[in-house]
Motif scaffolding. Structure first.
Motif, PDB file in Angstrom:
ATOM      1  N   ARG A   7      26.834  28.574  49.059  1.00 24.24           N
ATOM      2  CA  ARG A   7      27.677  28.505  48.329  1.00 24.24           C
ATOM      3  C   ARG A   7      27.819  30.014  47.392  1.00 24.24           C
ATOM      4  NH1 ARG A   7      27.975  25.219  42.573  1.00 24.24           N
ATOM      5  NH2 ARG A   7      29.350  26.837  41.683  1.00 24.24           N
ATOM      6  N   LEU A   8      28.853  30.454  47.230  1.00 19.71           N
ATOM      7  CA  LEU A   8      29.109  31.814  46.556  1.00 19.71           C
ATOM      8  C   LEU A   8      30.084  31.713  45.499  1.00 19.71           C
ATOM      9  CD1 LEU A   8      29.642  34.330  49.751  1.00 19.71           C
ATOM     10  CD2 LEU A   8      27.530  33.741  48.542  1.00 19.71           C
ATOM     11  N   PRO A   9      29.505  31.385  44.148  1.00 19.70           N
ATOM     12  CA  PRO A   9      30.217  31.347  42.986  1.00 19.70           C
ATOM     13  C   PRO A   9      31.254  32.455  42.661  1.00 19.70           C
ATOM     14  CG  PRO A   9      27.970  30.647  42.469  1.00 19.70           C
ATOM     15  CD  PRO A   9      28.070  31.308  43.958  1.00 19.70           C
ATOM     16  N   VAL A  10      30.647  33.666  43.040  1.00 20.85           N
ATOM     17  CA  VAL A  10      31.618  34.914  42.901  1.00 20.85           C
ATOM     18  C   VAL A  10      32.926  34.759  43.712  1.00 20.85           C
ATOM     19  CG1 VAL A  10      30.308  36.498  42.252  1.00 20.85           C
ATOM     20  CG2 VAL A  10      30.286  35.938  44.540  1.00 20.85           C
ATOM     21  N   VAL A  11      33.011  34.081  44.700  1.00 13.92           N
ATOM     22  CA  VAL A  11      34.255  33.967  45.624  1.00 13.92           C
ATOM     23  C   VAL A  11      35.019  32.946  44.924  1.00 13.92           C
ATOM     24  CG1 VAL A  11      35.178  33.077  47.721  1.00 13.92           C
ATOM     25  CG2 VAL A  11      33.288  34.532  47.787  1.00 13.92           C
ATOM     26  N   GLU A  12      34.300  31.781  44.424  1.00 13.28           N
ATOM     27  CA  GLU A  12      35.145  30.792  43.735  1.00 13.28           C
ATOM     28  C   GLU A  12      35.829  31.333  42.553  1.00 13.28           C
ATOM     29  OE1 GLU A  12      31.955  28.247  42.834  1.00 13.28           O
ATOM     30  OE2 GLU A  12      31.684  27.485  44.877  1.00 13.28           O
ATOM     31  N   GLN A  13      35.246  32.399  41.833  1.00 15.68           N
ATOM     32  CA  GLN A  13      35.763  33.071  40.430  1.00 15.68           C
ATOM     33  C   GLN A  13      37.030  33.606  40.951  1.00 15.68           C
ATOM     34  OE1 GLN A  13      35.522  32.749  37.399  1.00 15.68           O
ATOM     35  NE2 GLN A  13      33.853  31.273  37.950  1.00 15.68           N
ATOM     36  N   THR A  14      37.029  34.007  42.107  1.00 19.60           N
ATOM     37  CA  THR A  14      38.103  35.041  42.524  1.00 19.60           C
ATOM     38  C   THR A  14      39.618  34.113  42.842  1.00 19.60           C
ATOM     39  OG1 THR A  14      37.603  35.203  44.860  1.00 19.60           O
ATOM     40  CG2 THR A  14      36.809  36.983  43.642  1.00 19.60           C
ATOM     41  N   MET A  15      39.228  32.857  42.936  1.00 15.36           N
ATOM     42  CA  MET A  15      40.184  32.046  43.164  1.00 15.36           C
ATOM     43  C   MET A  15      41.086  31.696  42.044  1.00 15.36           C
ATOM     44  SD  MET A  15      38.335  29.730  46.175  1.00 15.36           S
ATOM     45  CE  MET A  15      39.729  28.808  46.846  1.00 15.36           C
ATOM     46  N   VAL A  16      40.579  31.632  40.997  1.00 20.16           N
ATOM     47  CA  VAL A  16      40.746  31.044  39.745  1.00 20.16           C
ATOM     48  C   VAL A  16      42.176  31.942  39.237  1.00 20.16           C
ATOM     49  CG1 VAL A  16      40.322  30.714  37.068  1.00 20.16           C
ATOM     50  CG2 VAL A  16      38.598  30.299  38.982  1.00 20.16           C
ATOM     51  N   GLY A  17      43.160  31.174  39.007  1.00 22.52           N
ATOM     52  CA  GLY A  17      44.303  31.801  38.587  1.00 22.52           C
ATOM     53  C   GLY A  17      45.331  32.021  39.852  1.00 22.52           C
ATOM     54  N   LYS A  18      44.956  31.895  40.910  1.00 29.28           N
ATOM     55  CA  LYS A  18      45.707  32.254  42.173  1.00 29.28           C
ATOM     56  C   LYS A  18      46.578  30.982  42.587  1.00 29.28           C
ATOM     57  CE  LYS A  18      44.002  36.373  43.440  1.00 29.28           C
ATOM     58  NZ  LYS A  18      42.415  36.471  43.366  1.00 29.28           N
ATOM     59  N   PRO A  19      47.513  31.030  43.203  1.00 33.17           N
ATOM     60  CA  PRO A  19      48.179  30.010  43.800  1.00 33.17           C
ATOM     61  C   PRO A  19      47.397  28.972  44.870  1.00 33.17           C
ATOM     62  CG  PRO A  19      49.039  31.825  44.741  1.00 33.17           C
ATOM     63  CD  PRO A  19      48.252  32.471  43.825  1.00 33.17           C
ATOM     64  N   ALA A  20      47.338  27.850  44.679  1.00 33.01           N
ATOM     65  CA  ALA A  20      46.817  26.735  45.543  1.00 33.01           C
ATOM     66  C   ALA A  20      47.596  27.011  47.168  1.00 33.01           C
ATOM     67  CB  ALA A  20      46.434  25.567  45.081  1.00 33.01           C
ATOM     68  N   THR A  21      47.642  28.003  47.608  1.00 36.12           N
ATOM     69  CA  THR A  21      48.236  28.051  48.884  1.00 36.12           C
ATOM     70  C   THR A  21      47.290  28.660  50.090  1.00 36.12           C
ATOM     71  OG1 THR A  21      48.796  30.483  48.496  1.00 36.12           O
ATOM     72  CG2 THR A  21      50.367  29.032  47.867  1.00 36.12           C
ATOM     73  N   GLU A  22      47.854  28.650  51.392  1.00 31.89           N
ATOM     74  CA  GLU A  22      46.952  28.679  52.441  1.00 31.89           C
ATOM     75  C   GLU A  22      46.319  30.320  52.483  1.00 31.89           C
ATOM     76  OE1 GLU A  22      48.344  27.577  56.443  1.00 31.89           O
ATOM     77  OE2 GLU A  22      47.160  28.909  57.197  1.00 31.89           O
TER      78      GLU A  22
END
Ligand code: FAD
Ligand code: SF4
Ligand code: FES
Ligand code: FES
Lengths: 174, 335
Positions: B280-295
């Motif tokens: 698990r890499l929490p930093v990667v999860e952080q970069t997803m926040v605020g982005k559209p839930a798309t492929e």
């Protein structure tokens, strides 16, 4: 603090008490003896089979306190005070019209060809009874998933699923 | 199986004391991993301390989340109403593991500690740094005994975080879900109790592959705590394996996603089958926040999670498989 139970010497056999099929057995066993070996070699209950001896095939499936377990990975010494049921204890006791009775799932396995060589069958039936009792027989897919711990080398799976389904539909589980 | 002595503990403190009273002692809970390994002479304890009767099997609300006793059976936890309601991801992962019989026997503590392993680990005729560590393990003169899998048949092995000593993967499904859920492992030992966050509990092999976790040999796991996250969301455990059921994961994904108006508010992604510990890499999860839930977002995250993946001769397929599995799992929880 002094532990309640004394430790047992490695080479020493220990008096243990097992309740199997509602009967009480007292015997001396080494800590390393598995429940499967004790059932088969010491108590003459050879219905439970040894396929892999490593928890992979399900041939040794018994019920411990009403739930399925692989007897090959259970230490007998740890099963004291628990209710163990093997394939020998499944059918109703006594005779009807001079005939020994079968558990409905045993009868269904005969009727639906749920076996070929029969080696996996005691384990299959012990799991099947649990699947029916626990409500995991609502569909063939459900049955297959919840029977996945029992491997059949002869590939009698179609008959096994049919047998379980038939008991489910007849609602005659014991 | 080698002969051993047996003692039954009735209280956690007694269990710890009994374990310390004789070298080469081990706890036994469900026994599904330990007895198996003892039959192969991979584990050879002189004494087993039976902890299966300890009063540590409860599942209770605690601090807004749940506390699950270390001796709770895997099947009981999966069927528990509180678990299904608050942490369906855990129930799903548990039900994806092993067989009904094994889940009836297996405990939470035992599952946490089932050995990170591979086929060569089981075969005592094969070299294995994890089973037979080099004599000077840990110091500069460390000489490994060898690894059967490196240069051997390594289809099921790690693509991330492995070392030159060991490329085995942690086989637990439960651990992957616990990693995504930020579980905390409660342990007690001769020097008192401590709490270990799940991401710190399992370790990478480095030069000491004989150690799967940071737990000390004389410590007892008493419970697993699951904190409730502030916001709800959807979760899913996706397990990819060689047969439909009853097989270890080639790759698995525990995903949890919170979205609002199509945008990601919170993401958790843990991978199984790819490393010596849940990945698990929490930093990667952080970069997803605020982005559209798309492929596109999911693919970028998947590639970031797998950055640095290093395949071995037979397992390069796992990289693409893991990327696709991550995207599929995230699509499932965003739809
Ligand atoms: C055929 C087979 C297939 C399987 N398939 C899967 C699968 O698909 N997915 C999956 O996730 N797992 C799978 N498993 C593994 C299974 O989930 C584990 O064996 C099980 O979870 C271990 O739990 P246990 O209670 O039986 O542990 P045990 O065997 O009793 O103990 C394991 C280890 O943990 C230690 N221990 C146990 N409890 C504690 C405690 N409270 N504190 C400190 N130390 C403790 C013991 O000393 C031992 O070293 C499979 C196992 C088998 C045999
Ligand atoms: S990968 Fe690890 S467990 Fe497997 S043989 Fe190599 S050292 Fe042993
Ligand atoms: S003999 Fe027990 S599972 Fe195969
Ligand atoms: S009937 Fe032969 S193994 Fe199942």
């Amino acid at each position: 603090m002094i532990p309640a139970e004394p430790a047992v010497d490695a080479t020493q056999k220990q008096a243990i008490t097992l309740k199997v099929n509602k009967k009480t057995y007292r015997l001396d066993a080494e800590p390393r003896e598995t429940l499967l070996d004790v059932l088969r070699e010491r108590l003459d209950l050879t219905g439970s089979k040894k396929g892999c001896d490593h928890g992979q095939c399900g041939a040794c499936t018994v019920h411990v306190d009403g739930r399925t377990a692989n007897a090959c990975l259970l230490l007998a010494v740890m099963q004291q005070g628990r209710e163990i049921t093997t394939i020998e204890g499944l059918a109703p006791a006594g005779k009807t019209n001079g005939q020994e009775q079968l558990h409905p799932l045993q009868a269904a396995f005969v009727k639906h060809d749920g076996l070929q060589c029969g080696y996996c069958t005691p384990g299959q039936i012990m799991s099947g009874v649990a699947v029916l009792r626990d409500g995991h027989a609502d569909s063939p897919a459900d049955i297959r998933e919840w029977m996945s711990g029992n491997i059949c080398r002869c590939g009698a799976y179609a008959g096994i699923v049919a047998a379980i389904e038939s008991v489910k539909k007849g609602d005659t589980i014991g | 199986m080698k002969s051993f002595s047996y003692a039954q503990a009735t209280k956690p403190a007694d269990a710890v004391q009994l374990l310390g009273a004789q070298p080469q002692s081990k706890f036994i809970a469900g026994g599904t991993n330990l007895v198996d390994l003892m039959k192969y002479a991979v584990e050879n304890p002189d004494r087993l301390v039976d902890i299966s009767h300890l009063d540590l099997a409860k599942i209770e609300p605690a601090n807004g989340g749940l506390r699950i006793g270390a001796l709770a059976r895997n099947s009981d936890v999966a069927a528990n109403a509180l678990v299904q309601k608050q942490f369906p991801l855990l129930a799903e992962a548990l039900l994806a593991g092993a067989s009904p019989q094994l889940r009836n026997m297996a405990t939470m503590g035992g599952n946490l500690l089932q050995r990170t392993r591979c086929n060569y680990f089981y075969d005592v005729s094969q070299p294995c740094n994890k089973r037979t560590p080099g004599r000077d393990a840990g110091d500069a003169a460390f000489r490994p005994t060898g690894c059967g899998a490196i240069g051997g048949y390594n289809r099921i092995h790690a693509i991330l975080g492995s070392s030159e000593s060991c490329i085995a993967t942690n086989p637990s499904d439960m651990n992957v879900a616990l990693a995504a859920l930020d579980a905390v492992v409660q342990v007690t030992g001769p020097n008192g109790s401590r709490s270990i966050p799940i991401l710190e509990f399992h370790r990478l092999p480095g030069t000491t592959p004989q150690r799967d976790t940071v737990l000390e040999d004389n410590e007892l796991i008493t419970a697993i705590d699951l904190p409730t996250s502030a916001v709800g969301g959807k979760s899913h455990y996706l397990k990819v394996r060689d047969r439909a059921s009853y097989a270890f994961a080639l790759v698995s994904v525990a995903a949890r996603l919170v979205t609002q108006n199509g945008m990601i508010r919170e993401a958790r992604i843990a991978l199984g089958g790819v490393a010596h510990k849940p990945w698990r890499l929490p930093v990667v999860e952080q970069t997803m926040v605020g982005k559209p839930a798309t492929e596109a977002t999911f693919r970028t995250a998947a590639q970031a999670l797998l950055a640095g993946a290093k395949p071995h001769e037979h397992n390069a397929f796992k990289i693409q498989l893991a990327e696709n599995a991550i995207i599929r799992a995230l699509q499932t929880v965003s739809s």
